[in-house]
Every structure is written in structure tokens, then in C-alpha cells.
Design a protein around this motif. Structure first.
Motif: not given
Length: 209
Positions: A109-135
Motif C-alpha cells: 500500500a505504501e506504493g514503493h516502485a521496487d517492492y516485490v510482493v511475495p510470489e508476485g512482482e514489483s510495480a517497476s518490473q511491470r512498468l518496464r514490461l509494458a513500456l517494452h511492449c509499447l515500444e
């Protein structure tokens, strides 16, 4: 060279209506979500575009399929357009997540970009994937309009990225189901053009009055 992206959030799901964290789990579109998807399809039927892409998660794929049935495009799925994986929090309401995994939910909930939820991923990891896709899509569809069905977390991250809003800053904007958002990819950078347009849903609210 500019690619115009119409980035859509999927229609409302049963779990959206219940306030559950979805992540990579699947929840079907609700009756309202199906109506929202059809409203998007009706609007897109009047707008020429070159290609239709979607996250491979059911709620986005369902929304894209209803658009494709109206516009005649093939839906091309790409897992890079998925919602952020929320690991052990998936399927829980925020209240349940806070009770069962208080430390994890607090950190999420604190929203830090690099926090990886256990068994999940971070917001920054997901953003990078989305940006690469759009590129990649921009290179494939230069000087074209492309429709993409994705998720609220992805859209929120893209908006913050474009406007320089820190990931941990409280969210002071809405990310609406079936919302219409235009981002142009120009000279390697994303530019926000339209955010949160739901004018196509007005007829639905009128039908309910």
C-alpha cells in the motif's frame, strides 16, 4: 514517427465489484462489464485503427473479444500487458489482505516502485514490461493507431511515468473500468493525450435511470 495508442481498461469484473485484488488471477466480466465492453466496441466501430492487442488475462481478453466481434480485427495477446502480479495478496479484499498479511499489505500500500510482493512482482518490473511492449508495437505500427486492452495498474503506472508522478505519491486520479486513454509514442517517448474518457458509457447510465 508517431504511433497513437488507445489504451483501454477492461470492463468491470465480479472481483472489481467486490473490491478484490486480482493481479494475475482471473475474474469474469460482470454483467455491467459486458455492457461496458460492448459500449467500447460500438465506439471503436466508428474509428479506423490498424491493430488490436490485449493482455492475456481473461478480463482483458474478454473485453478485446467483444471489440473484435464488432470491428473485425484479430486480437493479438501479449503477456507484457498483464496486470502487476500481486502474489499472496491475490483474491483478497484489502481488508482481508491487511488482516492475513499485514506487513506485506502495508508495504504494498505504501506504493514503493521496487517492492516485490511475495510470489508476485514489483510495480517497476511491470512498468518496464509494458513500456517494452509499447515500444515494440510502436516499431511494428509506425504512423498508425493501435488499440490495446490492459489493466488499471498498468495504466496508472504509465500515467505516473509520463507525468513524473512518484510511484509512492498518493493516487489523486481515477482509473475507470472501460476508460479510454490515449498515449502517443513519439521519438521514443510516451506522451499523454487523453485520460479517463468514459463518454461512451453515458448511454448505459441513462438506460439505468
Amino acid at each position: 514517427m508517431t504511433t497513437e495508442f488507445i489504451l483501454l481498461r477492461h470492463g468491470e469484473t465480479e472481483w472489481n465489484a467486490q473490491g478484490r485484488l486480482q493481479g494475475h488471477l482471473n475474474s469474469s466480466l460482470s454483467r455491467e462489464g459486458l455492457r461496458q465492453a460492448d459500449a467500447l466496441a460500438a465506439r471503436l466501430a466508428t474509428l479506423p485503427f490498424q491493430a488490436l492487442y490485449s493482455s492475456d488475462l481473461d478480463r482483458a481478453a474478454q473485453t478485446a473479444a467483444r471489440i473484435a466481434a464488432r470491428t473485425g480485427h484479430d486480437v493479438q495477446q501479449d503477456a507484457r500487458l498483464r496486470e502487476r502480479g500481486l502474489g499472496i495478496l491475490e483474491g483478497l479484499t484489502r481488508a482481508e489482505a491487511g488482516q492475513r498479511h499485514p506487513d506485506v499489505f502495508s508495504a504494498y500500500a505504501e506504493g514503493h516502485a521496487d517492492y516485490v510482493v511475495p510470489e508476485g512482482e514489483s510495480a517497476s518490473q511491470r512498468l518496464r514490461l509494458a513500456l517494452h511492449c509499447l515500444e515494440d508495437l510502436g516499431a511494428r505500427h509506425a504512423e498508425a493507431r493501435v488499440v490495446v486492452v490492459t489493466h488499471g495498474g498498468v495504466l496508472s503506472a504509465l500515467l505516473r511515468h509520463c507525468l513524473g508522478i512518484p510511484p509512492a505519491a498518493p493516487r489523486a486520479f481515477a482509473v475507470l473500468n472501460a476508460g479510454w486513454n490515449q498515449f502517443d509514442l513519439h521519438a521514443g517517448g510516451l506522451r499523454l493525450v487523453t485520460w479517463g474518457d468514459v463518454s461512451h458509457l453515458r448511454a448505459l447510465s441513462l438506460d439505468d435511470t
